[in-house]
Design a protein around this motif. Structure first.
Motif, PDB file in Angstrom:
ATOM      1  N   ALA A   1       0.831  -1.203   0.000  1.00  0.00           N
ATOM      2  CA  ALA A   1       0.000   0.000   0.000  1.00  0.00           C
ATOM      3  C   ALA A   1       0.865   1.253   0.000  1.00  0.00           C
ATOM      4  N   TYR A   2       1.965   1.196   0.729  1.00  0.00           N
ATOM      5  CA  TYR A   2       2.902   2.314   0.774  1.00  0.00           C
ATOM      6  C   TYR A   2       3.527   2.552  -0.597  1.00  0.00           C
ATOM      7  N   LEU A   3       4.015   1.490  -1.232  1.00  0.00           N
ATOM      8  CA  LEU A   3       4.704   1.621  -2.509  1.00  0.00           C
ATOM      9  C   LEU A   3       3.772   2.039  -3.636  1.00  0.00           C
ATOM     10  N   ASN A   4       2.509   1.664  -3.538  1.00  0.00           N
ATOM     11  CA  ASN A   4       1.578   1.912  -4.633  1.00  0.00           C
ATOM     12  C   ASN A   4       0.608   3.056  -4.378  1.00  0.00           C
ATOM     13  N   SER A   5       0.786   3.772  -3.285  1.00  0.00           N
ATOM     14  CA  SER A   5      -0.052   4.937  -3.031  1.00  0.00           C
ATOM     15  C   SER A   5       0.174   5.973  -4.130  1.00  0.00           C
ATOM     16  N   PRO A   6      -0.894   6.598  -4.636  1.00  0.00           N
ATOM     17  CA  PRO A   6      -0.736   7.630  -5.670  1.00  0.00           C
ATOM     18  C   PRO A   6       0.186   8.772  -5.243  1.00  0.00           C
ATOM     19  N   VAL A   7       0.331   8.980  -3.946  1.00  0.00           N
ATOM     20  CA  VAL A   7       1.182  10.063  -3.444  1.00  0.00           C
ATOM     21  C   VAL A   7       2.625   9.892  -3.893  1.00  0.00           C
ATOM     22  N   ARG A   8       3.106   8.646  -3.952  1.00  0.00           N
ATOM     23  CA  ARG A   8       4.515   8.410  -4.289  1.00  0.00           C
ATOM     24  C   ARG A   8       4.701   7.344  -5.364  1.00  0.00           C
ATOM     25  N   PHE A   9       3.634   6.922  -6.022  1.00  0.00           N
ATOM     26  CA  PHE A   9       3.707   5.801  -6.962  1.00  0.00           C
ATOM     27  C   PHE A   9       4.737   6.050  -8.061  1.00  0.00           C
ATOM     28  N   ASN A  10       4.729   7.224  -8.679  1.00  0.00           N
ATOM     29  CA  ASN A  10       5.673   7.502  -9.764  1.00  0.00           C
ATOM     30  C   ASN A  10       7.114   7.383  -9.292  1.00  0.00           C
ATOM     31  N   SER A  11       7.374   7.852  -8.070  1.00  0.00           N
ATOM     32  CA  SER A  11       8.742   7.812  -7.551  1.00  0.00           C
ATOM     33  C   SER A  11       9.154   6.409  -7.150  1.00  0.00           C
ATOM     34  N   THR A  12       8.290   5.670  -6.470  1.00  0.00           N
ATOM     35  CA  THR A  12       8.662   4.334  -5.999  1.00  0.00           C
ATOM     36  C   THR A  12       8.786   3.345  -7.148  1.00  0.00           C
ATOM     37  N   ASN A  13       8.042   3.558  -8.216  1.00  0.00           N
ATOM     38  CA  ASN A  13       8.037   2.592  -9.313  1.00  0.00           C
ATOM     39  C   ASN A  13       8.837   3.030 -10.533  1.00  0.00           C
ATOM     40  N   ASN A  14       9.052   4.335 -10.698  1.00  0.00           N
ATOM     41  CA  ASN A  14       9.717   4.783 -11.917  1.00  0.00           C
ATOM     42  C   ASN A  14      10.591   6.010 -11.690  1.00  0.00           C
ATOM     43  N   GLY A  15      10.960   6.272 -10.439  1.00  0.00           N
ATOM     44  CA  GLY A  15      11.682   7.494 -10.113  1.00  0.00           C
ATOM     45  C   GLY A  15      13.012   7.642 -10.823  1.00  0.00           C
ATOM     46  N   THR A  16      13.750   6.541 -10.983  1.00  0.00           N
ATOM     47  CA  THR A  16      15.052   6.615 -11.642  1.00  0.00           C
ATOM     48  C   THR A  16      14.906   6.954 -13.115  1.00  0.00           C
ATOM     49  N   ASN A  17      13.979   6.294 -13.789  1.00  0.00           N
ATOM     50  CA  ASN A  17      13.773   6.573 -15.214  1.00  0.00           C
ATOM     51  C   ASN A  17      13.303   8.008 -15.441  1.00  0.00           C
ATOM     52  N   ILE A  18      12.429   8.486 -14.559  1.00  0.00           N
ATOM     53  CA  ILE A  18      11.942   9.861 -14.676  1.00  0.00           C
ATOM     54  C   ILE A  18      13.088  10.843 -14.482  1.00  0.00           C
ATOM     55  N   PHE A  19      13.927  10.595 -13.491  1.00  0.00           N
ATOM     56  CA  PHE A  19      15.097  11.445 -13.246  1.00  0.00           C
ATOM     57  C   PHE A  19      16.015  11.458 -14.468  1.00  0.00           C
ATOM     58  N   ASN A  20      16.332  10.276 -14.994  1.00  0.00           N
ATOM     59  CA  ASN A  20      17.246  10.192 -16.130  1.00  0.00           C
ATOM     60  C   ASN A  20      16.698  10.917 -17.354  1.00  0.00           C
ATOM     61  N   ALA A  21      15.400  10.751 -17.618  1.00  0.00           N
ATOM     62  CA  ALA A  21      14.805  11.357 -18.808  1.00  0.00           C
ATOM     63  C   ALA A  21      14.708  12.878 -18.673  1.00  0.00           C
ATOM     64  N   ALA A  22      14.189  13.350 -17.531  1.00  0.00           N
ATOM     65  CA  ALA A  22      13.992  14.789 -17.349  1.00  0.00           C
ATOM     66  C   ALA A  22      15.316  15.529 -17.230  1.00  0.00           C
ATOM     67  N   CYS A  23      16.278  14.918 -16.557  1.00  0.00           N
ATOM     68  CA  CYS A  23      17.570  15.567 -16.324  1.00  0.00           C
ATOM     69  C   CYS A  23      18.548  15.383 -17.473  1.00  0.00           C
ATOM     70  N   LYS A  24      18.253  14.409 -18.368  1.00  0.00           N
ATOM     71  CA  LYS A  24      19.247  13.973 -19.343  1.00  0.00           C
ATOM     72  C   LYS A  24      20.521  13.590 -18.590  1.00  0.00           C
ATOM     73  N   ALA A  25      20.312  12.783 -17.559  1.00  0.00           N
ATOM     74  CA  ALA A  25      21.393  12.434 -16.640  1.00  0.00           C
ATOM     75  C   ALA A  25      22.388  11.487 -17.291  1.00  0.00           C
ATOM     76  N   GLN A  26      23.624  11.588 -16.840  1.00  0.00           N
ATOM     77  CA  GLN A  26      24.676  10.713 -17.345  1.00  0.00           C
ATOM     78  C   GLN A  26      24.541   9.325 -16.732  1.00  0.00           C
ATOM     79  N   PRO A  27      24.917   8.293 -17.476  1.00  0.00           N
ATOM     80  CA  PRO A  27      24.970   6.953 -16.885  1.00  0.00           C
ATOM     81  C   PRO A  27      25.981   6.939 -15.745  1.00  0.00           C
ATOM     82  N   THR A  28      25.762   6.069 -14.782  1.00  0.00           N
ATOM     83  CA  THR A  28      26.692   5.996 -13.646  1.00  0.00           C
ATOM     84  C   THR A  28      27.157   4.578 -13.443  1.00  0.00           C
ATOM     85  N   ASN A  29      28.405   4.454 -13.046  1.00  0.00           N
ATOM     86  CA  ASN A  29      28.968   3.131 -12.747  1.00  0.00           C
ATOM     87  C   ASN A  29      28.844   2.794 -11.269  1.00  0.00           C
ATOM     88  N   LEU A  30      28.245   3.711 -10.481  1.00  0.00           N
ATOM     89  CA  LEU A  30      28.115   3.492  -9.046  1.00  0.00           C
ATOM     90  C   LEU A  30      27.021   2.485  -8.740  1.00  0.00           C
TER      91      LEU A  30
END
Length: 461
Positions: A428-457
């Motif tokens: 319920a926590y992970l799928n709440s609409p309040v944070r669903f985009n971040s918990t399920n797709n936050g990294t992809n959203i960050f990479n796309a919006a920021c045009k972020a560099q790939p990381t080896n970390l």
């Protein structure tokens, strides 16, 4: 980076400074004072978030611990703007040499203390932790080990830290608090660059986001909003303090510098006569200035809040989900960072629902009752702790602590008590609409919006 070698007597001395029980984080409880309302320059303190108990639920066992920890109290940063060591050092000189000419003949002049005042801000110490900052982090590490002792069953623990010196030193003191001299064998430090090379593994939010930095997103709007508020809250203070100076009219930057001298002297020597220059309402209006800054610049009043904090939240969610993976035995997760990063993460988690780009904080008045108070959420040494419990019903439950106080989650049901206890069942926590985009797709959203560099970390938060 070199880890420092400290004598064992120092650990014994510092451990003795806090003898209260640590089961419920008792050693940091304190009474109200104005130093707790200085925005992100506030001393460490527990906020009031509803008064929920932070003790472990009786029917549950702790399974995972996630710590997102700000560095300890510090000297001003390098530079010459009004918040920086260079400017404040010049103000110190002006007060002593008379170019900020105090009229000591005025009865009741609150600047009388300058006659015997010894300045403490030194540009040579810019960016460095204060002694109290070191002690704060050591003590927190000690308390974490005591409170979550059942989770510490590994030989080595990953310590992720932003690579800035004061953050690294904070992580070092924290690890010494947990392990003493053994920390050199028990701690695996992972240094996360504070630039675009960190990519979505960032612990410095905006700095790893090229689009945000290069386009100076939110910068001009934030500057304009704060300029509007500055004209409102600083003018009465200038009028009140002007009579105490001789043939001189205070500027807004003069008044601001007095606020910052108050905050940094508290950080460096645990007290400041500059704080007595201001009324409680003036301090609260200064606090609001900080809240406007954090709210509009990548915070909940910005469309970028869930983007810049979402990558961490996604990583956190994956670590929480891993509890069902029998091949993954990691139970403790540590990340050391800055106030701006923690605030962005909390915004991405939905902590500030009353503030949105459509309903931002006003620039012309202080509404007082609003969620995003930097003093409460990101003071010096502030932290966000995420706990994962397994309860008698065999379900997993999530709970957040903000500076050791339970954050009242209200968007994803209740814990096993079926009452407001700050806990939510994991799915319920992970799928709440309040944070669903971040918990399920936050990294992809960050990479796309920021045009972020790939990381080896490889980091786990």
């Amino acid at each position: 980076m070199k880890l420092y070698n400290f004598s064992l007597w120092l650990f014994a001395l510092m451990a003795g400074l806090a003898s209260a029980s640590v089961t419920d984080f008792e050693s940091f409880k304190d009474t109200f004072n104005i130093q707790e309302h200085m925005g992100s320059l506030s001393i460490y303190h527990e906020p009031y978030l509803g008064g929920l108990s932070s003790r472990f639920p009786e029917s549950c066992e702790i399974r995972q611990l996630h710590v997102l920890q700000r560095h300890g109290s510090r000297n001003p940063t390098a530079g010459d703007s009004v918040t920086n060591a260079g400017y404040l050092s010049q103000v110190q000189d002006r007060l002593l040499n008379g170019s900020l000419p105090i009229n000591y003949t005025v009865p009741g002049n609150p600047f009388q203390f300058i006659k015997s005042w010894i300045p403490v801000i030194d540009t040579n110490n810019a960016d460095k932790l204060s002694s109290s900052g070191r002690l704060e982090l050591f003590e927190m590490g000690r308390e974490i080990l005591s409170r979550y002792s059942t989770l510490f069953d590994s030989d080595v623990y990953e310590i992720n830290t932003a690579a800035q010196n004061r953050v690294v030193e904070s992580a070092t003191w924290y690890s010494y608090g947990m392990f003493g001299e053994e920390m050199k064998n028990k701690s695996n430090f992972i240094y996360v660059p504070e630039d675009e090379s960190a990519g979505s593994a960032t612990l410095s939010d905006f700095k790893a986001c090229p689009v945000f930095n290069e386009k100076r997103i939110d910068h001009e709007k934030t500057k304009h909003i704060r300029s509007q508020w500055e004209k409102i809250f600083l003018a009465p203070i200038r009028t009140r303090l002007n009579p105490y100076f001789l043939n001189y009219s205070l500027t807004n930057d003069d008044v601001r510098s007095f606020f910052y001298l108050c905050a940094f002297e508290v950080a460096l020597k645990d007290g400041s006569d500059f704080c007595s220059l201001f009324t409680s309402s003036e301090i609260i209006n200064f606090e609001y200035d900080y809240d406007l800054k954090f709210s509009f610049h990548g915070g909940p009043a910005s469309k970028w809040s869930s983007i810049v904090g979402g990558a961490y939240v996604n990583n956190l969610a994956e670590s929480l989900r891993s509890v069902n993976n029998e091949t993954n035995n990691q139970k403790t997760f540590f990340a050391f960072t800055h106030d701006t990063h923690i605030f962005a993460v909390e915004a991405a988690l939905g902590f500030f629902p009353d503030i949105t780009p459509e309903t931002p904080l006003p620039a012309t008045k202080n509404p007082y009752t609003y969620s995003a108070k930097t003093s409460s959420f990101v003071p010096f040494a502030g932290n966000l702790i995420t706990e994962l419990f397994q309860c008698q019903d065999q379900k997993y439950y999530v709970r957040h602590l903000v500076n050791q106080q339970v954050f009242p989650l209200t968007d994803c049901g209740y814990g096993p008590s079926h009452s407001s206890d700050g806990m939510c069942e994991l799915s319920a926590y992970l799928n709440s609409p309040v944070r669903f985009n971040s918990t399920n797709n936050g990294t992809n959203i960050f990479n796309a919006a920021c045009k972020a560099q790939p990381t080896n970390l490889t980091v786990h938060y």
